[in-house]
Design an enzyme around this catalytic site. Structure first.
Site, short mmCIF file in Angstrom:
data_model
loop_
_atom_site.label_atom_id
_atom_site.label_comp_id
_atom_site.label_asym_id
_atom_site.label_seq_id
_atom_site.Cartn_x
_atom_site.Cartn_y
_atom_site.Cartn_z
N ASN A 97 13.15 7.90 -1.89
CA ASN A 97 12.95 9.32 -1.61
C ASN A 97 13.38 10.12 -2.83
OD1 ASN A 97 12.47 11.71 -0.23
ND2 ASN A 97 14.43 11.68 0.85
N ASP A 307 20.69 8.09 8.54
CA ASP A 307 19.45 8.71 8.06
C ASP A 307 19.79 9.91 7.17
OD1 ASP A 307 16.69 8.77 7.78
OD2 ASP A 307 16.37 10.05 9.53
N GLY A 326 15.30 16.95 8.12
CA GLY A 326 16.39 16.13 7.61
C GLY A 326 17.77 16.71 7.83
#
Length: 419
Positions: A97, A307, A326
């Site tokens: 990412n 996460d 997020g």
């Protein structure tokens, strides 16, 4: 460096003779030299004491994001790994990412080198496809040789069924792990939260559970045909758990994880339009959360993950529709899990995962390298920005009551002690 843990309660179900026993643990030059009821400290030894000191094998998070390269303002690798150590993690698996995306062996080498010299070990995932575009397989074998522990287009399902088939078949040649995000983007459409009562009441476009379950079902069907190793990261619905349970019963080599926030909160919290609650997969219903918790307890869900997804403020301080998905989660992982589960269950969850990803599994015995986390599971506190060492502050857990404080970590002949 010599370190002595004094009267530490050991939480390690794999070693029954010392599990839940109080012991002194002497570490010399990174090696556990002695575990005993009482040990006198040798000269020049750092003594670690706490009235409720607990110790376990070092924790692992199977899915974190930083920012480097390309998004260093979100999180550098150095600060991300130090935040991980502060949060109790001695190993983290790094999501692809960044910018550019890691889709070649040289990218994996860069990430491995950037993570050297820290308490926490960094294990990168490489992109499954070139540029994460879902069109052409990346250099899987070369990335594996460079240190990649699996292959994943972050938060992207493998839309092309034939590409997933080929990836699973090819990766079997070198025991590679393929990851596929559980979301059919065509079914999800422009949805941004869970489709249900809350989305209807708030006038927000919903993502139906079916969008996840169709993808999971298709991927499992392909896995049954090809064989190989498939990991489904961050499942979020009750029926996804049932599908994976059935696949495991058939003997398929499938694992899955759940994000801690998906078992800690439900979509009911969205009523204030707080963008830190905008995550993907979305927060689901209380029924889903209960089944996810049950899945973690019975082992159908193999791992929990923070996460951890740091985002700079301008991506969150906008209207809910336009905010990025997020939340960060490293610093709150232990306190959130320990609030929901017993301490033994929590530690079991936080130490699972290494073997599946081909990472060396530490042991709690004399003569081996020390890879340990120590903590006090009884401290209760309200989680605030003062507890955050990540560069980004986009935490779903802000102002929530958590239970349990990480005191430090030991790995790679280094010790990280919290204040």
């Amino acid at each position: 460096m010599n370190i002595l843990l004094k009267s530490a309660k050991i939480v390690n179900g794999a070693t029954k003779e010392i599990h839940l026993k109080k012991r002194d643990i002497l570490i010399k030059n990174g090696i556990i030299e002695k575990i005993s009821t009482s040990i006198d400290a040798p000269p020049k030894t750092k003594i670690i004491e706490n009235k409720n000191l607990h110790v376990s094998l070092g924790w692992i998070d199977t899915g974190v994001s930083f920012g480097e390269p390309g998004y260093e303002e979100r999180e550098t690798i150095e600060n991300g790994l130090r935040t991980s150590a502060r949060s109790g993690f001695t190993d983290v698996i790094l999501n692809p990412n960044s910018l550019p995306l890691p889709d070649s062996s040289s990218d994996i080498v860069f990430l491995k080198n950037a993570g050297k010299g820290e308490v926490t070990n960094l294990h990168p995932l490489g992109n499954l496809t070139v540029g994460g575009k879902g069109e052409t397989l990346a250099e899987l074998y070369d990335m594996r040789n460079a240190g990649a522990v699996g292959f994943y287009d972050f938060k992207q399902a493998v839309a092309n069924a034939n590409l997933l088939k080929i990836a699973l078949q090819y990766a079997q040649n070198f025991n590679g792990m393929i990851l596929s995000f559980p979301l059919d983007h065509q079914i999800a459409g422009k949805g941004i939260v869970n489709e249900g009562v809350t989305s209807t009441k708030l006038g927000l476009k919903g993502i139906p559970s079916m969008a996840e379950e169709l993808q999971v079902s298709r991927d499992l069907f392909i896995l049954e045909y090809t064989g190989g190793k498939l990991h489904i990261p961050t499942v979020s619905t009750a029926d996804s758990v049932k599908l994976i349970a059935a696949a495991k019963k058939k003997g398929l080599n499938v694992t899955c994880s759940v994000a801690i926030h998906n078992i800690f909160k439900t979509d009911e919290v969205l009523e204030d339009f707080e963008t830190n609650f905008k995550v993907l997969p979305p927060l689901r219903t209380s029924k889903d959360a209960k089944e996810l918790i049950k899945g973690v307890k019975n082992g159908i869900i193999d791992f929990v993950t923070s996460d951890h997804t740091p985002l700079n403020i301008e991506l969150k301080k906008v209207e809910f529709d336009h905010a990025e998905y997020g939340t960060i989660g490293l610093e709150s992982s232990f306190g959130a899990l320990n609030q929901l589960f017993s301490t033994e269950e929590t530690i079991d969850m936080l130490t699972r995962g290494r073997k599946t990803f081909g990472i060396e599994v530490p042991e709690m015995k004399e003569g081996v390298k020390a890879n340990l986390t120590f903590f006090d599971p009884t401290v209760e506190y309200t989680f605030t920005e003062a507890h955050i060492t990540s560069s980004s502050k986009n935490s779903l857990f802000l102002n929530h009551m958590l239970k349990g404080k990480v005191l430090g970590t030991i790995a790679n002949d280094q010790v990280y002690l919290n204040d």
